[in-house]
Scaffold this active site. Structure first.
Site, PDB file in Angstrom:
ATOM      1  N   GLY A   2      84.137  90.902  57.608  1.00 34.11           N
ATOM      2  CA  GLY A   2      84.539  89.875  56.654  1.00 34.11           C
ATOM      3  C   GLY A   2      83.380  89.491  55.775  1.00 34.11           C
ATOM      4  O   GLY A   2      82.385  90.212  55.658  1.00 34.11           O
TER       5      GLY A   2
ATOM      6  N   ASP B 245      88.535  77.001  55.666  1.00 36.33           N
ATOM      7  CA  ASP B 245      88.926  78.388  55.368  1.00 36.33           C
ATOM      8  C   ASP B 245      90.095  78.811  56.254  1.00 36.33           C
ATOM      9  O   ASP B 245      90.061  79.858  56.894  1.00 36.33           O
ATOM     10  CB  ASP B 245      87.728  79.331  55.562  1.00 36.33           C
ATOM     11  CG  ASP B 245      87.980  80.716  54.955  1.00 36.33           C
ATOM     12  OD1 ASP B 245      88.837  80.836  54.054  1.00 36.33           O
ATOM     13  OD2 ASP B 245      87.316  81.685  55.380  1.00 36.33           O
TER      14      ASP B 245
END
Length: 608
Positions: free
Chosen positions: A19, A133
């Site tokens: 990520g 997030d």
């Protein structure tokens, strides 16, 4: 890194995913004989001292979270130039993989996932930790159907990194960013709820509500457009779930669902309308294990930082010329000096009044990067168009620099509250607090107290632009009335006059020697006095003369008898009998016991 041991303890077994911050591996901890998830940071982040300090603080905070729906942080540390975080290993897919495998979920399944996510967020928010997030990639589901939220605090650390967050930009997963994050404002618990609302929409529909060719275009939709109700794309979604999604994704966070507990309660009420669905454990049974999950579809990005086609063409050209002969190389070096040593400047285009898409195209054509600095309300520039820009149109600027723009949110609209029945000052304060102009008209009113609002225009619930006028009709109280002349009139006549004037009547009675029975002796207030409609007028009505039995005064002296009778309001006539010099009453007319009335004349006869 497979078969590598980190920090002399964690044996990496398999790569799980990658990520924006680094790579995630499944590792084995021989000390506690358990598998763990090991997040290893990118080297670029490891060189950022500010990020590392933030990473340490956030890791410590996340480690204090203990909840069945939160991925537990076991350890963190560094070894050489490598920084890592050790977390609970979840034997199950993330939510992105579930969506890719199954598409839209049954409403009952989507509700169950969202409810468990909110339980995790509620616990974190109580500890003062905001996730920032929330997205399907950070939501894991165990094989037993338990939802686990991962990566608390890491978005905050990543946003502070110099390598990923240049001035004037926002870092995050744009499909799930809240409007306040896009505008660079501080995040709070309601920020996470916005992202949960987007995730819930995606679970119900199978796709996020906003998409676009660029990250900036998607961000603009978050700022300008309302999330549509999921039922518009999936008729199986009931109105109760529509309301949950729409409330959580209000663009103005002050109008958003206030906290995770409230949103969970709304989901719980909506559950009664949903048909049953298979449990989450069955839903994830056929989903590949974590090691087979593909890379993130909703990747973390920094906006606005889109590279123009011209820049790509220049790099291809530079690579191609290196293969030419020496004299061409020398020419290319000269060209490079001209292109990169001597600053290239361009004329700033006028993008004021243009849409975001048109402004992006104009900026790209001039070799500039469009940057959305803020939004502002405007009564003259339509929503979604540029209000102003920096640098100004026609100015000279270096190619590749930013063209900062302010985006119009259109006219600022407010919903008019109901102020009917409220005191004038309170009504003025409420309306002026919304930026509205107040105009007052005053009228008499039979029922609304003086100083209170009778009516308003526009009516309550109407949406108007800030700065517009709201007209209030304020009561002047009951209308004024002039008291009529009632003295000498009969009681019935006086009553009719008082009632006809809108006044109340109070009647008292008194004896009167001068005013006939049934006639008004006096009134209060006096005639011509101005009073309020509904006020009371008191009248005194004559009972006529007072009557009583004639007293016996025979045998009394003349003076004593006269004083007694006059004291009763009688007029006394004294008759001296001829040939008598006495002063004693020897007779009276009328006789004792006869009914007489005040003011009547009586006669006494004196002799003896």
């Amino acid at each position: 890194m497979i078969e590598t041991t980190v920090d002399g303890r964690y044996q990496i077994v398999a790569r799980i995913a990658s990520g924006g911050m680094g790579e995630v591996f499944r590792a084995h901890d021989p000390v506690l004989d358990r598998d763990v998830a090991l997040k290893v940071l990118h080297n670029a982040l490891a060189q950022d001292a500010g990020f590392i300090e933030r990473f340490r603080r956030e890791a410590r905070s996340a480690g204090m979270l203990s909840h069945p729906n939160i991925v537990q942080v076991h350890d963190w540390g560094e070894t050489g130039d490598t920084y890592f975080m050790v977390m609970e290993f979840i034997r199950g897919p993330n939510l992105r993989t579930v969506l890719m495998k199954n598409g839209p979920l049954a409403p009952a399944q989507a509700l169950e996932i969202a409810s468990q996510m909110l339980a995790a967020l509620e616990h974190a928010h109580e500890q003062g930790i905001v996730h920032r997030d929330v997205k399907p990639e950070n939501i894991l589901i165990t094989r037993k159907g338990v939802v686990k939220v991962a990566d608390f605090g890491l978005a905050r650390a990543l946003a502070a990194a110099r390598v990923s967050h240049a001035p004037g930009t926002v870092t995050g997963t744009v499909q799930y960013l809240s409007p306040e994050q896009i505008e660079g404002e501080a995040a709070d618990a309601r920020t996470d709820l916005y992202s949960v609302g987007i995730v819930l929409y995606e679970l119900l529909v199978g796709k996020v509500p906003f998409s676009g060719e660029t990250s900036l275009a998607i961000a603009y939709k978050h700022l300008r457009e309302r999330v549509p109700p999921p039922s518009g794309s999936n008729p199986m979604v009931p109105p109760s779930l529509d309301r949950v999604v729409l409330s959580a994704t209000e663009r103005d966070r002050d109008r958003r669902t206030p906290d995770a507990r409230t949103m969970r309660a709304e989901l719980s009420r909506a559950a009664a309308e949903l048909p049953p669905a298979s449990p989450l454990s069955e839903l994830v049974a056929q989903v590949p294990p974590a090691e087979e999950v593909p890379a993130d579809r909703a990747a973390t990005v920094t906006i606005p930082r889109a590279e123009s086609p011209k820049s790509r063409r220049r790099r291809v050209f530079r690579r191609s010329i290196t293969t030419l002969a020496m004299f061409i190389v020398l020419a290319a070096l000269g060209w490079a000096a001209w292109a990169y040593v001597i600053p290239h400047r361009t004329t700033v285009p006028n993008v004021q009044g243009k849409t975001v898409q048109a402004a992006e195209a104009a900026a790209d054509e001039a070799g500039l990067q469009l940057a959305l600095s803020s939004q502002a309300f405007s009564s003259t520039v339509p929503a979604g168009h540029i209000i102003n820009q920096d640098p100004e149109p026609g100015a000279r600027a270096e190619k590749g620099s930013e063209l900062s723009v302010v985006l119009s949110r259109g006219p600022q609209l407010v919903e008019i509250p109901s102020v009917r029945g409220k005191p004038e000052q309170q009504a003025r304060k409420e309306l002026r607090g919304l930026g509205l102009v107040v105009n007052v008209d005053r009228q008499y009113h039979d029922k609304v107290p003086q100083g209170d609002v009778i009516d308003q225009n526009p009516s309550a619930g109407t949406t108007i632009e800030v700065g517009k006028t709201v007209k209030l009709v304020v009561s002047r109280g009951k209308p004024p009335v002039e008291v009529p002349d009632l003295v000498g009139r009969t009681e019935q006549e006086a009553g009719a006059l008082v009632t006809g004037a809108g006044l109340a009547l109070r009647v008292t009675e008194e004896f009167s020697d001068t005013v006939p029975r049934g006639r008004v002796i006096s009134q209060d207030p006096k005639k011509g006095t101005v009073v309020r409609k509904g006020d009371t007028v008191t009248i005194v009505v004559s009972k006529g003369p007072r009557t009583f039995p004639m007293p016996d005064v025979v045998g009394m002296s003349k003076d004593a008898a006269t004083a007694k009778l006059q004291g009763l309001g009688l007029r006394v006539r004294v008759v001296d009998l001829p040939g008598s010099s006495g002063q004693t009453v020897v007779g009276q007319q009328p006789q004792a016991g006869t009914t007489v009335e005040s003011g009547q004349q009586v006669t006494i006869y004196v002799g003896g």
